[in-house]
Design a protein around this motif. Structure first.
Motif, PDB file in Angstrom:
ATOM      1  N   LEU A  48       0.858  -1.180   0.000  1.00 33.56           N
ATOM      2  CA  LEU A  48       0.000   0.000   0.000  1.00 33.56           C
ATOM      3  C   LEU A  48       0.897   1.233   0.000  1.00 33.56           C
ATOM      4  CD1 LEU A  48      -2.672  -1.112   2.627  1.00 33.56           C
ATOM      5  CD2 LEU A  48      -2.542  -1.607   0.182  1.00 33.56           C
ATOM      6  N   HIS A  49       0.706   2.109  -0.982  1.00 34.93           N
ATOM      7  CA  HIS A  49       1.627   3.235  -1.173  1.00 34.93           C
ATOM      8  C   HIS A  49       1.469   4.295  -0.097  1.00 34.93           C
ATOM      9  CE1 HIS A  49       3.376   6.839  -2.985  1.00 34.93           C
ATOM     10  NE2 HIS A  49       4.074   6.029  -3.777  1.00 34.93           N
ATOM     11  N   ARG A  50       0.238   4.678   0.204  1.00 36.79           N
ATOM     12  CA  ARG A  50      -0.134   5.629   1.255  1.00 36.79           C
ATOM     13  C   ARG A  50       0.148   7.098   0.935  1.00 36.79           C
ATOM     14  NH1 ARG A  50       0.894   4.218   7.372  1.00 36.79           N
ATOM     15  NH2 ARG A  50       3.099   4.242   6.845  1.00 36.79           N
ATOM     16  N   ASP A  51       0.731   7.395  -0.217  1.00 33.50           N
ATOM     17  CA  ASP A  51       0.958   8.816  -0.537  1.00 33.50           C
ATOM     18  C   ASP A  51       0.859   9.046  -2.045  1.00 33.50           C
ATOM     19  OD1 ASP A  51       1.366  11.459   0.107  1.00 33.50           O
ATOM     20  OD2 ASP A  51       3.553  11.314   0.126  1.00 33.50           O
ATOM     21  N   ILE A  52      -0.191   8.499  -2.654  1.00 34.84           N
ATOM     22  CA  ILE A  52      -0.415   8.710  -4.082  1.00 34.84           C
ATOM     23  C   ILE A  52      -0.888  10.142  -4.302  1.00 34.84           C
ATOM     24  CG2 ILE A  52      -1.921   8.111  -6.025  1.00 34.84           C
ATOM     25  CD1 ILE A  52       0.240   6.081  -5.572  1.00 34.84           C
ATOM     26  N   LYS A  53      -0.180  10.861  -5.158  1.00 30.75           N
ATOM     27  CA  LYS A  53      -0.547  12.223  -5.538  1.00 30.75           C
ATOM     28  C   LYS A  53       0.193  12.559  -6.826  1.00 30.75           C
ATOM     29  CE  LYS A  53       2.960  14.003  -2.301  1.00 30.75           C
ATOM     30  NZ  LYS A  53       3.209  14.905  -1.148  1.00 30.75           N
ATOM     31  N   SER A  54      -0.221  13.625  -7.478  1.00 29.73           N
ATOM     32  CA  SER A  54       0.349  13.955  -8.790  1.00 29.73           C
ATOM     33  C   SER A  54       1.835  14.291  -8.707  1.00 29.73           C
ATOM     34  CB  SER A  54      -0.428  15.100  -9.440  1.00 29.73           C
ATOM     35  OG  SER A  54      -0.532  16.206  -8.570  1.00 29.73           O
ATOM     36  N   SER A  55       2.301  14.810  -7.583  1.00 30.93           N
ATOM     37  CA  SER A  55       3.723  15.137  -7.460  1.00 30.93           C
ATOM     38  C   SER A  55       4.581  13.891  -7.250  1.00 30.93           C
ATOM     39  CB  SER A  55       3.963  16.120  -6.311  1.00 30.93           C
ATOM     40  OG  SER A  55       3.544  15.571  -5.076  1.00 30.93           O
ATOM     41  N   ASN A  56       3.949  12.761  -6.954  1.00 27.69           N
ATOM     42  CA  ASN A  56       4.671  11.496  -6.810  1.00 27.69           C
ATOM     43  C   ASN A  56       4.538  10.611  -8.043  1.00 27.69           C
ATOM     44  OD1 ASN A  56       5.829  11.951  -4.333  1.00 27.69           O
ATOM     45  ND2 ASN A  56       4.193  10.986  -3.159  1.00 27.69           N
ATOM     46  N   ILE A  82      -3.705   0.797  11.877  1.00 28.40           N
ATOM     47  CA  ILE A  82      -2.388   1.394  12.070  1.00 28.40           C
ATOM     48  C   ILE A  82      -2.531   2.569  13.030  1.00 28.40           C
ATOM     49  CG2 ILE A  82      -1.584   0.751   9.764  1.00 28.40           C
ATOM     50  CD1 ILE A  82      -2.003   3.642   8.957  1.00 28.40           C
ATOM     51  N   THR A  83      -1.448   2.916  13.664  1.00 30.65           N
ATOM     52  CA  THR A  83      -1.504   3.978  14.673  1.00 30.65           C
ATOM     53  C   THR A  83      -1.211   5.350  14.087  1.00 30.65           C
ATOM     54  OG1 THR A  83       0.807   3.562  15.228  1.00 30.65           O
ATOM     55  CG2 THR A  83      -0.879   2.404  16.511  1.00 30.65           C
ATOM     56  N   ASP A  84      -0.464   5.390  12.996  1.00 33.92           N
ATOM     57  CA  ASP A  84      -0.134   6.688  12.415  1.00 33.92           C
ATOM     58  C   ASP A  84      -0.877   6.886  11.106  1.00 33.92           C
ATOM     59  OD1 ASP A  84       1.299   4.626  11.260  1.00 33.92           O
ATOM     60  OD2 ASP A  84       2.836   5.993  10.488  1.00 33.92           O
ATOM     61  N   ILE A  85      -1.374   8.070  10.897  1.00 35.72           N
ATOM     62  CA  ILE A  85      -2.060   8.419   9.654  1.00 35.72           C
ATOM     63  C   ILE A  85      -1.138   9.336   8.868  1.00 35.72           C
ATOM     64  CG2 ILE A  85      -4.044   9.605   8.641  1.00 35.72           C
ATOM     65  CD1 ILE A  85      -5.652   8.755  11.095  1.00 35.72           C
ATOM     66  N   VAL A  86      -0.748   8.877   7.698  1.00 41.19           N
ATOM     67  CA  VAL A  86       0.196   9.639   6.882  1.00 41.19           C
ATOM     68  C   VAL A  86      -0.404   9.862   5.502  1.00 41.19           C
ATOM     69  CG1 VAL A  86       2.209   8.734   8.092  1.00 41.19           C
ATOM     70  CG2 VAL A  86       1.362   7.557   6.064  1.00 41.19           C
ATOM     71  N   GLY A  87       0.193  10.794   4.771  1.00 43.43           N
ATOM     72  CA  GLY A  87      -0.289  11.116   3.432  1.00 43.43           C
ATOM     73  C   GLY A  87      -0.233  12.611   3.220  1.00 43.43           C
ATOM     74  N   THR A  88      -0.963  13.080   2.217  1.00 43.29           N
ATOM     75  CA  THR A  88      -0.955  14.499   1.868  1.00 43.29           C
ATOM     76  C   THR A  88      -2.374  15.044   1.844  1.00 43.29           C
ATOM     77  OG1 THR A  88       1.034  14.169   0.530  1.00 43.29           O
ATOM     78  CG2 THR A  88      -0.225  16.175   0.128  1.00 43.29           C
ATOM     79  N   PHE A  89      -2.534  16.217   2.407  1.00 44.48           N
ATOM     80  CA  PHE A  89      -3.835  16.874   2.463  1.00 44.48           C
ATOM     81  C   PHE A  89      -4.485  16.914   1.075  1.00 44.48           C
ATOM     82  CE2 PHE A  89      -6.231  20.844   1.819  1.00 44.48           C
ATOM     83  CZ  PHE A  89      -7.239  20.668   2.745  1.00 44.48           C
ATOM     84  N   GLY A  90      -5.754  16.563   1.025  1.00 44.44           N
ATOM     85  CA  GLY A  90      -6.504  16.586  -0.226  1.00 44.44           C
ATOM     86  C   GLY A  90      -6.563  15.237  -0.902  1.00 44.44           C
TER      87      GLY A  90
END
Length: 608
Positions: free
Chosen positions: A148-156, A185-193
C-alpha cells in the motif's frame, strides 16, 4: 540494520561522487522539493559512461528519517516494474542519507496539469501508466503480500523523456497480507486533499485508500489543476466540488479547456470521469480495484487515440461507417478504407495509397500508435524501433532499410515443468517482461520470424545481461540446434551500442524472405550471464579489418575450399579452432556457419 546494509551493499554510491555530480549540492542543481528533502540532478560516473540521475537528499527537518529512507531502499529493490521509478543506488555516509534514482526528465505530473502542450491522449496515457504501477503494488506477488503506497498524488508520479509515468516515493509505503481486507495502524500519513476520508477518520488502511487518492489524481488531470485552492493563507480541498459537478452533469464547468488542444472525445470523457468518480466513493466497497481502473482507462485511451489519429478529411467518413471501424493508426485506417467500407445509405468509400504497402503488416502489428503523414516519417519512426505483437517483439530498420527483428525471451522460451520461469524487470530491457533468470540452468527456445528482408545475410544473436563491464564479455555458452547432435560454443559477447546489454552471435544465414523457425537448445547457462532478454535477427555488418589482409586466401583457392566444404545440415557453429593463429600475437579464430537457401553450409573465418 547491518544485515540490511549488507544485503544492499551493491547499491552503495560514494558521497564524494554525489558531491561531484551535484557541484556540492548546488541550488542550481535542484529539480524538486518534497517531504523527504531536495532533489538534485547530476551525472554519475559509471564504469564505462556517465548516466544522468536524480539524487534525493534527506532533510530531517521535513519529518522523515531513517525508517523512511531504508523502507524506500528495500521497497524499490524488492518491487520493480516499468511504471515504478527505479532505484539505482543510495548513500549513507558522513551524516548524509541520499537516494539515487533514474532521471525522469519531464519532472512530476503536478507541474504539467495546466499545460496545453499535453494532449488528452497523453494525459490519459499518463494516468493509464500510473494505474498499472499502482496495480502492480496491490497485486499478490506470490508471497501473499501486497504493498500500500499511502501517498499517491500527482507530485509522486514522475514522467520520463517519453512521458511514460512512473510511481515514486515509497518511503511511506506499508506491506500487508493480501488476504486481509483491513488492518489498523496507529499513524495516519499522506498528503492533504488526497487522503482517504475513511482512513483519516477511522485509522483503518486498505488498498482502497490508494484507490481514493488515485481518483483525486484523475480529477486533477481532467480539470488541469491541483485538488486544493489557496486563499487568505488557507488551503481548501475542492474534491467535493468536482464530485458535485459530476453528479450534476456539469463537468464542462470545471474541466480543462483550451482552443489549442484537441477536444476530449465525449465517449472517452464519460469513461474517464466515471471511473474517477467511482474511485472517490465514500464506501470502500463501491470503489473499484486498480485492475478495473487500468481496464477502463485503457478503453478511454483507445477511444481518444482514434479521435486524435483520424485526419479531419476522414472524420465524416469514419462517423458514417457501419459497423464502426476498429484501427490503431492512420495507416490501419487507410488500409481499411482502401478495401472499401459501407456507409449510411449503402454508399461506399475507398482509399488506396500503395507507397505504404511494404510496411503494412508492421504497422498493423505495432503495439504503439504510429502517427505519420509520409513514407519518410514512417521510415524515421521504424529506424528508431517499435514494439510489435503486444510488446513481445521489437522491429527496426537500419540505414540501408534492412529489417531487424528481436523476440522477447518470454515469448520464445520453452517452459521447463521442473523449473518455473522467473523474470526480472530491467531498466535496459526493451520488453516489459524484462530478463529471464536462468538459475544456472540450461534452457530451450523456439523462435519464429517472417519479417526479415530477403537476400540479406543475418546473424542470430542471444541478447543478454553480463556481470562484465568490458566491450566484450566472456560467456562460454554451449548450444545446439534441435535435432543436431553437435554442440557449439560461443565464447565472447559484444556490448550492444545503445545500452549495457550484450549480444552473443550464434550463427548466420541468408534470408529468402520466408518464415524462419528455429529451436535452439542452450545446454548451460554460460559464464557471467546475469539474465537473458531475447533472440535478435540482425543484418550482418561487413567491417573491413586491415589485420586480415595477410590472411586472405586467393580467390581461386577460397572458391575451391568453400566448394569442398558444403554440408547437408547446420554443422558446427562458432567452433573454436585451436590450430589457427599461431603467430606472435595469438588470436582466437571462430568458425561461423552461413546457411544458404539450399540448406548448404559454407565455412567462413573471422578474427575477433
Amino acid at each position: 540494520m547491518d544485515s540490511i546494509m549488507k544485503e544492499f551493499e551493491h547499491l552503495v554510491v560514494k558521497l564524494e561522487a554525489i558531491k561531484s555530480a551535484t557541484d556540492n549540492f548546488s541550488d542550481t542543481k535542484i529539480i524538486g522539493k518534497g517531504g523527504f528533502g531536495n532533489v538534485y540532478e547530476g551525472e554519475l560516473s559509471q564504469p564505462r559512461r556517465k548516466t544522468k540521475v536524480a539524487f534525493k537528499r534527506l532533510d530531517r527537518k521535513h519529518g522523515q528519517g531513517n525508517p523512511e529512507f531504508w523502507k524506500e531502499v528495500m521497497m524499490l529493490s524488492c518491487y520493480t516494474h516499468e511504471n515504478l521509478i527505479s532505484l539505482l543506488g543510495y548513500c549513507n555516509e558522513g551524516g548524509e542519507m541520499i537516494l539515487v534514482y533514474e532521471h525522469a526528465s519531464n519532472g512530476s505530473l503536478d507541474r504539467h496539469l495546466s499545460s496545453t502542450n499535453l494532449t488528452w491522449t497523453q494525459r490519459i496515457r499518463i494516468c493509464h501508466d500510473a494505474a498499472k504501477g499502482l496495480r502492480y503494488l496491490h497485486e499478490d506477488k506470490g508471497n501473499h503480500h501486497r504493498v500500500l503506497h499511502r501517498d499517491i498524488k500527482s507530485s509522486n508520479i514522475l514522467l520520463d523523456e517519453n512521458w511514460k509515468a512512473k510511481v515514486s516515493d515509497m518511503g511511506l509505503a506499508k506491506v500487508g497480507p493480501a488476504n486481509q481486507y483491513t488492518f489498523l495502524i496507529t499513524d495516519i500519513v499522506g498528503t492533504f486533499g488526497y487522503i482517504d476520508p475513511m482512513y483519516l477518520r477511522m485509522g483503518f488502511l486498505t488498498k482502497e485508500s490508494d484507490v481514493y487518492s488515485f481518483g483525486v489524481v484523475l480529477f486533477e488531470v481532467l480539470c488541469g489543476r491541483l485538488c486544493f485552492d489557496y486563499s487568505n493563507a488557507h488551503s481548501w480541498n475542492i474534491v467535493h466540488i468536482w464530485k458535485q459537478k459530476y453528479e450534476e452533469n456539469k463537468l464542462d464547468e470545471v474541466m480543462l479547456k483550451d482552443d489549442l488542444m484537441q477536444a476530449l472525445d465525449q465517449s472517452s470523457l464519460e469513461i474517464f470521469s466515471e471511473i474517477a468518480y467511482q474511485c472517490l466513493q465514500e464506501s470502500r466497497e463501491k470503489r473499484p480495484k486498480m485492475s478495473d481502473v487500468v481496464e477502463k482507462l485503457e478503453i478511454a485511451l483507445k477511444t481518444q487515440e482514434h479521435v486524435d489519429l483520424t485526419p479531419k478529411k476522414y472524420r465524416e467518413i469514419v462517423k458514417a461507417v457501419v459497423p464502426p471501424l476498429i484501427y490503431r493508426s492512420v495507416e490501419e485506417l487507410k488500409v481499411l478504407l482502401s478495401k472499401g467500407v459501407l456507409l449510411n445509405g449503402g454508399k461506399t468509400a475507398k482509399l488506396h495509397n500503395p507507397m505504404f504497402e511494404e510496411y503494412q503488416e508492421i504497422v498493423k502489428a505495432a503495439s504503439q500508435f504510429l502517427v505519420y503523414e509520409s513514407l519518410v516519417e514512417l521510415k524515421e519512426i521504424l529506424s528508431k524501433g517499435v514494439h510489435l505483437d503486444g510488446y513481445k517483439t521489437w522491429f527496426s530498420l537500419n540505414e540501408k532499410g534492412e529489417h531487424s527483428h528481436m523476440i522477447s525471451i518470454k515469448d520464445c522460451l520453452i517452459p521447463n515443468e521442473d523449473l518455473p520461469s522467473r523474470y526480472e524487470s530491467h531498466c535496459w530491457s526493451r520488453f516489459p517482461a524484462g530478463l529471464y533468470q536462468t538459475n544456472n540452468k540450461g534452457f530451450k527456445t523456439r523462435v519464429k520470424t517472417q519479417l526479415l528482408s530477403p537476400a540479406i545475410t543475418y546473424t542470430v544473436n542471444l541478447v543478454l545481461h553480463c556481470s562484465s563491464y568490458c566491450d566484450q564479455a566472456y560467456v562460454d555458452l554451449k548450444y545446439r540446434l534441435s535435432g543436431e547432435s553437435t554442440t557449439s560454443t560461443v565464447y565472447l559477447a559484444n556490448e550492444r551500442r545503445e545500452d549495457w546489454l550484450y549480444t552473443a552471435e550464434l550463427y548466420q544465414f541468408t534470408s529468402d524472405g520466408s518464415i524462419v523457425d528455429l529451436e535452439i537448445i542452450f545446454e548451460n547457462s554460460g559464464t557471467n550471464i546475469v539474465g537473458v532478454e531475447g533472440i535478435m535477427f540482425q543484418p550482418l555488418e561487413i567491417v573491413e579489418d586491415p589485420m586480415l589482409e595477410d590472411d586472405k586466401l586467393s580467390s581461386d583457392t577460397e572458391k575451391s575450399t568453400m566448394e569442398k566444404n558444403h554440408f547437408s545440415c547446420l554443422g558446427k557453429w562458432f567452433q573454436c579452432n585451436n590450430d589457427t593463429a599461431q603467430d606472435d600475437t595469438p588470436q582466437e579464430v571462430y568458425y561461423v556457419a552461413i546457411v544458404q537457401p539450399t540448406n548448404a553450409v559454407s565455412p567462413v573465418y573471422r578474427k575477433l
